[in-house]
Design a protein around this motif. Structure first.
Motif, PDB file in Angstrom:
ATOM      1  N   GLU A  59       0.832  -1.206   0.000  1.00 34.33           N
ATOM      2  CA  GLU A  59       0.000   0.000   0.000  1.00 34.33           C
ATOM      3  C   GLU A  59       0.867   1.257   0.000  1.00 34.33           C
ATOM      4  OE1 GLU A  59      -3.591   2.161   2.548  1.00 34.33           O
ATOM      5  OE2 GLU A  59      -2.642   0.348   3.312  1.00 34.33           O
ATOM      6  N   TRP A  60       1.934   1.247   0.779  1.00 32.65           N
ATOM      7  CA  TRP A  60       2.811   2.421   0.823  1.00 32.65           C
ATOM      8  C   TRP A  60       3.463   2.660  -0.538  1.00 32.65           C
ATOM      9  CZ3 TRP A  60       3.320   6.160   4.340  1.00 32.65           C
ATOM     10  CH2 TRP A  60       4.395   7.035   4.230  1.00 32.65           C
ATOM     11  N   LEU A  61       3.918   1.600  -1.187  1.00 32.85           N
ATOM     12  CA  LEU A  61       4.518   1.739  -2.501  1.00 32.85           C
ATOM     13  C   LEU A  61       3.523   2.319  -3.503  1.00 32.85           C
ATOM     14  CD1 LEU A  61       6.538  -1.590  -2.806  1.00 32.85           C
ATOM     15  CD2 LEU A  61       7.506   0.702  -2.968  1.00 32.85           C
ATOM     16  N   LEU A  62       2.305   1.779  -3.519  1.00 31.74           N
ATOM     17  CA  LEU A  62       1.308   2.205  -4.500  1.00 31.74           C
ATOM     18  C   LEU A  62       0.806   3.625  -4.251  1.00 31.74           C
ATOM     19  CD1 LEU A  62      -0.786  -1.057  -4.909  1.00 31.74           C
ATOM     20  CD2 LEU A  62       0.629   0.043  -6.667  1.00 31.74           C
ATOM     21  N   THR A  63       0.853   4.071  -3.018  1.00 29.01           N
ATOM     22  CA  THR A  63       0.378   5.422  -2.715  1.00 29.01           C
ATOM     23  C   THR A  63       1.508   6.459  -2.754  1.00 29.01           C
ATOM     24  OG1 THR A  63       0.554   4.936  -0.341  1.00 29.01           O
ATOM     25  CG2 THR A  63      -1.611   4.668  -1.366  1.00 29.01           C
ATOM     26  N   HIS A  64       2.719   6.017  -3.084  1.00 30.55           N
ATOM     27  CA  HIS A  64       3.858   6.935  -3.214  1.00 30.55           C
ATOM     28  C   HIS A  64       4.594   6.629  -4.521  1.00 30.55           C
ATOM     29  CE1 HIS A  64       2.925   7.090   1.073  1.00 30.55           C
ATOM     30  NE2 HIS A  64       3.497   8.283   1.088  1.00 30.55           N
ATOM     31  N   ALA A  65       3.833   6.468  -5.583  1.00 30.33           N
ATOM     32  CA  ALA A  65       4.386   6.009  -6.859  1.00 30.33           C
ATOM     33  C   ALA A  65       5.245   7.051  -7.548  1.00 30.33           C
ATOM     34  CB  ALA A  65       3.256   5.580  -7.788  1.00 30.33           C
ATOM     35  N   HIS A  66       5.198   8.316  -7.107  1.00 32.41           N
ATOM     36  CA  HIS A  66       5.990   9.374  -7.738  1.00 32.41           C
ATOM     37  C   HIS A  66       7.277   9.671  -6.982  1.00 32.41           C
ATOM     38  CE1 HIS A  66       1.989  10.099  -9.479  1.00 32.41           C
ATOM     39  NE2 HIS A  66       2.619  10.657 -10.481  1.00 32.41           N
ATOM     40  N   GLY A  67       7.498   9.001  -5.846  1.00 34.93           N
ATOM     41  CA  GLY A  67       8.696   9.269  -5.065  1.00 34.93           C
ATOM     42  C   GLY A  67       9.882   8.453  -5.534  1.00 34.93           C
ATOM     43  N   LYS A  68      11.076   8.796  -5.043  1.00 34.48           N
ATOM     44  CA  LYS A  68      12.265   8.010  -5.371  1.00 34.48           C
ATOM     45  C   LYS A  68      12.139   6.644  -4.724  1.00 34.48           C
ATOM     46  CE  LYS A  68      15.670  11.633  -6.233  1.00 34.48           C
ATOM     47  NZ  LYS A  68      17.020  12.153  -5.902  1.00 34.48           N
ATOM     48  N   LEU A  69      12.271   5.620  -5.543  1.00 36.20           N
ATOM     49  CA  LEU A  69      11.907   4.281  -5.118  1.00 36.20           C
ATOM     50  C   LEU A  69      12.747   3.770  -3.955  1.00 36.20           C
ATOM     51  CD1 LEU A  69       9.951   2.042  -5.691  1.00 36.20           C
ATOM     52  CD2 LEU A  69      11.450   1.224  -7.504  1.00 36.20           C
ATOM     53  N   GLY A  70      14.033   4.114  -3.937  1.00 35.27           N
ATOM     54  CA  GLY A  70      14.865   3.671  -2.823  1.00 35.27           C
ATOM     55  C   GLY A  70      14.338   4.169  -1.496  1.00 35.27           C
ATOM     56  N   ASN A  71      13.954   5.437  -1.439  1.00 38.01           N
ATOM     57  CA  ASN A  71      13.410   6.010  -0.202  1.00 38.01           C
ATOM     58  C   ASN A  71      12.031   5.454   0.109  1.00 38.01           C
ATOM     59  OD1 ASN A  71      15.715   7.595  -0.118  1.00 38.01           O
ATOM     60  ND2 ASN A  71      14.723   9.348  -1.100  1.00 38.01           N
ATOM     61  N   VAL A  72      11.199   5.326  -0.913  1.00 30.45           N
ATOM     62  CA  VAL A  72       9.829   4.857  -0.703  1.00 30.45           C
ATOM     63  C   VAL A  72       9.820   3.423  -0.192  1.00 30.45           C
ATOM     64  CG1 VAL A  72       7.649   4.311  -1.840  1.00 30.45           C
ATOM     65  CG2 VAL A  72       8.840   6.431  -2.398  1.00 30.45           C
ATOM     66  N   LEU A  73      10.626   2.552  -0.792  1.00 33.97           N
ATOM     67  CA  LEU A  73      10.639   1.157  -0.353  1.00 33.97           C
ATOM     68  C   LEU A  73      11.231   1.022   1.041  1.00 33.97           C
ATOM     69  CD1 LEU A  73      10.056  -1.776  -0.889  1.00 33.97           C
ATOM     70  CD2 LEU A  73      12.225  -1.963  -2.115  1.00 33.97           C
ATOM     71  N   ARG A  74      12.222   1.818   1.361  1.00 33.38           N
ATOM     72  CA  ARG A  74      12.774   1.787   2.722  1.00 33.38           C
ATOM     73  C   ARG A  74      11.686   2.096   3.741  1.00 33.38           C
ATOM     74  NH1 ARG A  74      16.108   6.590   3.213  1.00 33.38           N
ATOM     75  NH2 ARG A  74      14.083   7.500   3.730  1.00 33.38           N
ATOM     76  N   GLU A  75      10.911   3.155   3.495  1.00 35.51           N
ATOM     77  CA  GLU A  75       9.831   3.504   4.421  1.00 35.51           C
ATOM     78  C   GLU A  75       8.758   2.426   4.458  1.00 35.51           C
ATOM     79  OE1 GLU A  75       9.941   6.043   6.533  1.00 35.51           O
ATOM     80  OE2 GLU A  75      11.959   6.331   5.710  1.00 35.51           O
ATOM     81  N   ALA A  76       8.483   1.820   3.302  1.00 35.61           N
ATOM     82  CA  ALA A  76       7.480   0.755   3.261  1.00 35.61           C
ATOM     83  C   ALA A  76       7.907  -0.421   4.123  1.00 35.61           C
ATOM     84  CB  ALA A  76       7.270   0.308   1.812  1.00 35.61           C
ATOM     85  N   LEU A  77       9.182  -0.788   4.033  1.00 39.12           N
ATOM     86  CA  LEU A  77       9.681  -1.912   4.825  1.00 39.12           C
ATOM     87  C   LEU A  77       9.667  -1.583   6.312  1.00 39.12           C
ATOM     88  CD1 LEU A  77      12.674  -2.979   2.550  1.00 39.12           C
ATOM     89  CD2 LEU A  77      10.489  -4.185   2.851  1.00 39.12           C
ATOM     90  N   LEU A  78       9.983  -0.354   6.681  1.00 37.68           N
ATOM     91  CA  LEU A  78       9.958   0.053   8.094  1.00 37.68           C
ATOM     92  C   LEU A  78       8.544  -0.003   8.651  1.00 37.68           C
ATOM     93  CD1 LEU A  78      12.455   3.067   8.034  1.00 37.68           C
ATOM     94  CD2 LEU A  78      12.760   0.888   9.228  1.00 37.68           C
ATOM     95  N   ARG A  79       7.556   0.412   7.847  1.00 32.86           N
ATOM     96  CA  ARG A  79       6.170   0.370   8.314  1.00 32.86           C
ATOM     97  C   ARG A  79       5.662  -1.061   8.427  1.00 32.86           C
ATOM     98  NH1 ARG A  79       3.324   5.260   7.955  1.00 32.86           N
ATOM     99  NH2 ARG A  79       4.716   6.991   7.442  1.00 32.86           N
ATOM    100  N   ALA A  80       6.121  -1.914   7.525  1.00 38.02           N
ATOM    101  CA  ALA A  80       5.678  -3.306   7.573  1.00 38.02           C
ATOM    102  C   ALA A  80       6.350  -4.080   8.703  1.00 38.02           C
ATOM    103  CB  ALA A  80       5.974  -3.989   6.243  1.00 38.02           C
ATOM    104  N   ASP A  81       7.565  -3.688   9.073  1.00 40.05           N
ATOM    105  CA  ASP A  81       8.310  -4.393  10.121  1.00 40.05           C
ATOM    106  C   ASP A  81       9.044  -3.370  10.982  1.00 40.05           C
ATOM    107  OD1 ASP A  81       9.805  -6.014  11.744  1.00 40.05           O
ATOM    108  OD2 ASP A  81      10.870  -7.050  10.114  1.00 40.05           O
ATOM    109  N   PRO A  82       8.372  -2.839  12.028  1.00 45.15           N
ATOM    110  CA  PRO A  82       8.987  -1.801  12.876  1.00 45.15           C
ATOM    111  C   PRO A  82      10.247  -2.258  13.585  1.00 45.15           C
ATOM    112  CG  PRO A  82       6.605  -1.911  13.203  1.00 45.15           C
ATOM    113  CD  PRO A  82       6.978  -3.102  12.389  1.00 45.15           C
TER     114      PRO A  82
END
Length: 481
Positions: free
Chosen positions: A420-443
Motif C-alpha cells: 500500500e505504501w509503494l502504491l500510494t507513493h508512486a511518484h517518489g524516489k523508489l529507494g526512499n519509498v521502499l525503505r519507508e514501506a519496509l519500516l512500516r511493515a516491520d517496525p
C-alpha cells in the motif's frame, strides 16, 4: 601547479565525450612514429584546432623535428595504458543475435514494429562500438524492439545501457536476459522517466516513420542527453524512393528540433518486412545545436499527449484523436476526491499506470471494451492483483456503449502495508519509498537494515526511479516484498 602533459591530454580527450575516440586514435598514431599535423587532421577527420589543442597539451612529451611530431619513447607505454589504446585494436564481432531476436515478443503493428535482421543488430553494435568511446559512457535506447541494447552489450561490456519502451513484453524479455540493462516504461507522448532525463552520452532510436513519431522520439532522446556539447542521437529512418516528399517532411521535423544531420549511412538497416521502403532504412547521426535546448521543450509540448504518432492501427495518423491522460502520466501526483479520466484511446499500458499514479478515493476510467487488461478473466485477475493494496475495482464491460468499458476504483485499506505504501507513493524516489514501506511493515527493522534490503530488492539502476516508471513485471515483483 601545472598539470602533467599526460593529464592535460586526458582533459582534452575527456572534453570530447563519446567523440573522443578519434583523439585516442591520434595518440595511437603518435606512438607509432612521427606524423605531420596536416596528416593527423586528414587521416582522423578532426578539426585542425582540435588537433592543435591535443598537441599543445602533450607539450614536452612530444618530440618535434622538421614539422613532424611523435610521442617520446619514454612516455609511450604510459599513454597506451592511460588511454586504453589496446582497445582500439579490438574490433568487436557480435554474434548470436538471431537466437535472441527469434525468442523476442512478436512485433506489434500498433506500435509500428518491424523486426530488423540479426545482421543489422550486430552491425549496429559493431559500428557504434568502433565509432564512439563507449567504455564508461551511457547509451539510452529510445524504443528497442530490435534488441540493439543486447547487441551493444555483447560488443562493449563496459557501457551503461538503458532501454525506455512502451512495450511491457519487450521490457520483460530484455530484463530476463540479465545483461545488466536498466529497463524503464514510458509512453513518450507523456515524457521521459525523470531518472533517465539528462543521463545519456549517446542515444539510439528506430522510431515510428512519421514526422510526428520521429520528432517525438528524437526530442525525448535529446532530453535524455547529459552531454549537450558532444552527445549524439543515432536514428534509423527510411522512406521509399517513390515518395521523397515524405522523406522531406521527416527531415524537416528533425531540423525543426535544431538538430544537425551530421551523417547518413544509406540502407544500413535491413528488416523482415517494411517492403514499402525496400525493407531497409538509413542510419542518421544527429547532433544538437546550441539553439536546440532553447526550443526543445516548446516543440515537444506540441506533441505531448497526442495519440497519433504511428502509421498503423488505432494509434495511427488515420485514427481518431482522443484525449489522453497527459496530466496524470506526464505530471506529478494529482490530488482530488474524485477523478474521471478518458482512456478510450488507451493502447494498453495506460489503465494500470493511471491506477498506480492516482490516489483519489474514487476513480472512474473510460477504456476500450477490448482492453488487454479486461478482455479475459486472467487479465482481469492480474489487473486487480496489481492494485489490490490500494483499490477495489469494478469492471463494467460494454458500458456506456458496446465498444467501451468503465473501470471504477474505490480506495481500500487493510491490505499489505508495504504494498500500500509503494502504491500510494508512486511518484517518489523508489529507494526512499521502499525503505519507508519496509519500516512500516516491520517496525523491528533499523533504518539501515531497511535501506540495505531496499537497495538489494531494487538494484542500483532503479534506486532513484519512480515506481510508476518501472516495467510492470518489476512493479508486480516489488509489491510482493
Amino acid at each position: 601547479m601545472e598539470a602533467e602533459p599526460i593529464e592535460a591530454v586526458a582533459a582534452v580527450v575527456s572534453a570530447s565525450g563519446i567523440a573522443g575516440r578519434r583523439l585516442r586514435e591520434i595518440i595511437a598514431r603518435l606512438i607509432e612514429g612521427p606524423a605531420a599535423l596536416e596528416d593527423l587532421v586528414r587521416d582522423f577527420a578532426v578539426p585542425r584546432r582540435t588537433a592543435e589543442a591535443l598537441l599543445r597539451a602533450a607539450g614536452t612529451d612530444l618530440d618535434r623535428d622538421a614539422g613532424l611530431v611523435a610521442l617520446r619513447a619514454s612516455v609511450r607505454q604510459a599513454y597506451r595504458e592511460r588511454f586504453r589504446l589496446p582497445a582500439l585494436e579490438h574490433r568487436p564481432q557480435v554474434t548470436g543475435m538471431a537466437e535472441l531476436i527469434a525468442g523476442a515478443p512478436a512485433a506489434d503493428r500498433e506500435l509500428d514494429h518491424v523486426s530488423a535482421t540479426a545482421d543489422t543488430a550486430e552491425r549496429r553494435a559493431e559500428w557504434l562500438a568502433t565509432t564512439y568511446d563507449l567504455a564508461g559512457a551511457h547509451l539510452v535506447c529510445i524504443g528497442d524492439h530490435d534488441l540493439t541494447s543486447l547487441a551493444v552489450r555483447r560488443a562493449c561490456p563496459d557501457v551503461a545501457i538503458t532501454v525506455v519502451d512502451v512495450d511491457e513484453r519487450l521490457l520483460a524479455y530484455i530484463d530476463a536476459q540479465r545483461a545488466g540493462i536498466a529497463c524503464f516504461h514510458a509512453d513518450l507522448r507523456f515524457g521521459l522517466p525523470p531518472v533517465v532525463a539528462g543521463s545519456a552520452d549517446l542515444i539510439f532510436t528506430d522510431p515510428p516513420y512519421t514526422p510526428e513519431g520521429v520528432q517525438l522520439f528524437l526530442g525525448r532522446g535529446a532530453q535524455a542527453l547529459r552531454d549537450r556539447d558532444n552527445g549524439r542521437l543515432v536514428m534509423a529512418y527510411g522512406f521509399s524512393p517513390l515518395t521523397p516528399a515524405l522523406g522531406l517532411k521527416v527531415q524537416r521535423a528533425v531540423l525543426d528540433l535544431d538538430l544537425v544531420i551530421e551523417a547518413m549511412l544509406p540502407a544500413f538497416n535491413r528488416y523482415h518486412g517494411a517492403q514499402a521502403v525496400g525493407s531497409a532504412s538509413d542510419l542518421y547521426v544527429c547532433r544538437p545545436t546550441p539553439h536546440a535546448w532553447q526550443i526543445l521543450d516548446r516543440r515537444l509540448d506540441r506533441l505531448a499527449g497526442a495519440a497519433n504518432i504511428y502509421t498503423h492501427g488505432s494509434q495511427s495518423l488515420e485514427g481518431a484523436a482522443r484525449t489522453g491522460p497527459a496530466r496524470i502520466l506526464g505530471g506529478g501526483p494529482l490530488n482530488a476526491p474524485e477523478v474521471t479520466v478518458d482512456l478510450s484511446a488507451d493502447p494498453g499500458p495506460w489503465l494500470a499506470r493511471v491506477l498506480i499514479a492516482l490516489n483519489a478515493p474514487s476513480v472512474r476510467l473510460l477504456v476500450p471494451n477490448n482492453h488487454p487488461d479486461l478482455r479475459d478473466e486472467p487479465a482481469q485477475v492480474a489487473l486487480r492483483s496489481l492494485v489490490a493494496a490500494k483499490y477495489d475495482l469494478r469492471l463494467l464491460r460494454s458500458q456506456p456503449g458496446p465498444r467501451e468499458a468503465i473501470v471504477e476504483a474505490a480506495r481500500r485499506s487493510g491490505g499489505p502495508v508495504a504494498a500500500e505504501w509503494l502504491l500510494t507513493h508512486a511518484h517518489g524516489k523508489l529507494g526512499n519509498v521502499l525503505r519507508e514501506a519496509l519500516l512500516r511493515a516491520d517496525p523491528s527493522l533499523s533504518r539501515g537494515e531497511a535501506q540495505a534490503r531496499a537497495a538489494e530488492a531494487i538494484g542500483p539502476d532503479h534506486l532513484d526511479a519512480r515506481l510508476l516508471d518501472l516495467p510492470r513485471h518489476a512493479i508486480a515483483r516489488l509489491l510482493t516484498l
